[in-house]
Every structure is written in C-alpha cells, then in structure tokens.
Design an enzyme around this catalytic site. Structure first.
Site, PDB file in Angstrom:
ATOM      1  N   SER A  11      33.967  44.263  16.894  1.00 43.67           N
ATOM      2  CA  SER A  11      32.629  44.482  16.340  1.00 43.67           C
ATOM      3  C   SER A  11      32.582  44.170  14.842  1.00 43.67           C
ATOM      4  CB  SER A  11      32.246  45.950  16.608  1.00 43.67           C
ATOM      5  OG  SER A  11      31.332  46.401  15.645  1.00 43.67           O
TER       6      SER A  11
HETATM    7  N1  LIG Z   1      23.050  47.743  12.694  1.00 44.21           N
HETATM    8  C1  LIG Z   1      24.159  48.441  13.284  1.00 44.21           C
HETATM    9  C2  LIG Z   1      24.554  47.736  14.567  1.00 44.21           C
HETATM   10  C3  LIG Z   1      25.466  48.610  15.386  1.00 44.21           C
HETATM   11  C4  LIG Z   1      25.646  48.062  16.784  1.00 44.21           C
HETATM   12  O1  LIG Z   1      24.711  47.555  17.404  1.00 44.21           O
HETATM   13  N2  LIG Z   1      26.877  48.175  17.277  1.00 44.21           N
HETATM   14  C5  LIG Z   1      27.159  47.708  18.609  1.00 44.21           C
HETATM   15  C6  LIG Z   1      28.561  47.153  18.658  1.00 44.21           C
HETATM   16  S1  LIG Z   1      28.747  45.807  17.542  1.00 44.21           S
HETATM   17  C7  LIG Z   1      27.068  48.893  19.559  1.00 44.21           C
HETATM   18  O2  LIG Z   1      27.589  49.945  19.271  1.00 44.21           O
HETATM   19  N3  LIG Z   1      26.411  48.720  20.700  1.00 44.21           N
HETATM   20  C8  LIG Z   1      26.280  49.744  21.685  1.00 44.21           C
HETATM   21  C9  LIG Z   1      24.873  50.207  21.885  1.00 44.21           C
HETATM   22  O3  LIG Z   1      23.960  49.700  21.195  1.00 44.21           O
HETATM   23  O4  LIG Z   1      24.652  51.047  22.737  1.00 44.21           O
HETATM   24  C10 LIG Z   1      25.343  48.488  12.309  1.00 44.21           C
HETATM   25  O5  LIG Z   1      25.451  47.586  11.464  1.00 44.21           O
HETATM   26  O6  LIG Z   1      26.131  49.434  12.358  1.00 44.21           O
END
Ligand SMILES: N[C@@H](CCC(=O)N[C@@H](CS)C(=O)NCC(=O)O)C(=O)O
Length: 223
Positions: A11
């Site tokens: 990530s």
């Molecule tokens: N804008 C957020 C994005 C976070 C994000 O979308 N993370 C993803 C992994 S890269 C996640 O946890 N996805 C799982 C979900 O949305 O349920 C940041 O920069 O922390």
C-alpha cells in the site's frame, strides 16, 4: 512510547508513513493487516477504525488514519524540529497544497484510471489516462520550480508523492521519461531517502501482479 502502524507492504499510503518514520528515526511496530483476507472488516479493527482503511496509526490511546494526516501528526508530535513540515505559514501551505494534490489529483487520477480495470474487471478508459498525464505535467511543473515537491527542501510532501510515483513506476510500469524533472527528483531521492527500495519498490512489486492481470487498454484489445 509505542507506535503501532496497521499496514500492508503493497500500500503506497502505508509506505509513505514508513519512509517518514525512518527519516525521523521513529520506531513503528508494524502490524500486518491482510486486506485480501478482509482482516480490516473484523470487529476488533472496526472498533479502532470504523472507516477500515490502512494505514492506521495507534499511539497509545490515540488512533489516526489518512496517511497524510499521519505524516503531519508524526512531524508535529515527534519531530525535533520543523524539518519535514515547515512552520512558516507560506511554506507549510505549499506542503499542504502538494499533499492535497497527491490525494485529490495525482493518486486519485491514477486510481480512477487503473482500479476499475484491476478490481472490477472493466476496460481501461483512455480519456482517464489523459487526465492522469495532465497530473504528471502538474508535478513536472512543481519539480521545475524547486528541487523537491514543495520547494527547495525535503518535506512530508516528498515522502507522500514518492510512494505514489513508485507504485506508478514499479507496479503499473508507467514510464516517466517524458518528464525530466520527475526523473531527476526520483533519482535524487533514491540516493537521499533511506529505505526507498525496501519500503516502496519492494512493496510496489507486490502490487504488480494485479496490474499485470488487468485488461489491456481498449486500443490494444482491438489489435
Ligand atoms: N486516503 C487514504 C487511503 C487509504 C486507503 O484507501 N487504503 C486502502 C489500502 S491502500 C485500504 O485500506 N482499503 C481498504 C478499504 O477501503 O476498506 C490514505 O491515504 O490513507
């Protein structure tokens, strides 16, 4: 002091936090959360973070998510000086602008182009690639105005954009040779930022199979 970071190596937002922590000599206890196994939807994690995203930072009784908010928190709470997040209002405003640019334009346009193809088995929309290229041109301009993303000093904006650009390069295979300032900055940071390979490049390579398996762009399909 115990800082736990829920993360996955692939990530990009998680990588940016790890890069900054390394640069600040801050120890993070890395807690691997497997999104593929829906560990982020388990009740114990939802109790911590109802938005169920990583990175999530747990600093004793304080829980924070959104990578760019975490970057700023770490600087403000644990920075010995304002090195990576300048106190001067105008300098800080430019750093913030670049953080929002990464979230709302650069990474957002990358996700808008690739994610439907990767995660929803849809075809690529080349109009969206043009929008992404426009975002690269904006970054190219910023990096022509100073050596770093937000001026003449390395800041949290560099860690953030560095993780994004590494995913674009290493996972999606985007060629930045049309953008000499981006290439120059990336080469410079490869020397200057500790852990880029271990944290970002290796992490992005774990994302690569998802990009490789996606449907080819519409033009390539027709041939
Ligand atoms: N804008 C957020 C994005 C976070 C994000 O979308 N993370 C993803 C992994 S890269 C996640 O946890 N996805 C799982 C979900 O949305 O349920 C940041 O920069 O922390």
């Amino acid at each position: 002091m115990a800082l736990n970071l829920y993360h996955m190596p692939l990530s990009a937002p998680c990588q940016s936090v790890r890069l900054l922590a390394k640069a600040m000599n801050l120890h993070l206890n890395l807690v691997y959360l497997d999104l593929m196994k829906a560990e982020h939807m388990k009740p114990e994690f939802l109790k911590l973070n109802p938005q169920h995203v990583i990175p999530t930072l747990v600093d004793n009784d304080f829980v924070l998510w959104e990578s760019r908010a975490i970057l700023i928190y770490l600087c403000e709470k644990y920075g010995k000086n304002d090195k990576f997040y300048p106190r001067d209002p105008k300098k800080r405003a430019v750093v913030n602008q670049r953080l929002y640019f990464d979230m709302g334009t650069l990474y957002a346009r990358f996700a808008e182009y690739y994610y439907p193809a990767i995660f929803q088995n849809q075809s690529f929309n080349e109009e969206l690639f043009k929008k992404l290229e426009e975002a690269f041109e904006f970054l190219e301009i910023y990096l022509g105005q100073g050596a770093y993303v937000a001026g003449d000093k390395l800041t949290v904006a560099d860690f953030c954009v560095l993780a994004s650009v590494t995913t674009m390069k290493e996972a999606a295979g985007i060629d930045f040779s049309k953008y000499p300032n981006i290439e120059r900055w990336y080469a410079q940071l490869s020397e200057e930022v500790s852990g880029l390979d271990e944290v970002c490049v290796q992490g992005a390579q774990e994302m690569k199979p998802f990009f490789d398996a996606a449907k080819k762009p519409a033009a390539a399909e027709e041939q």
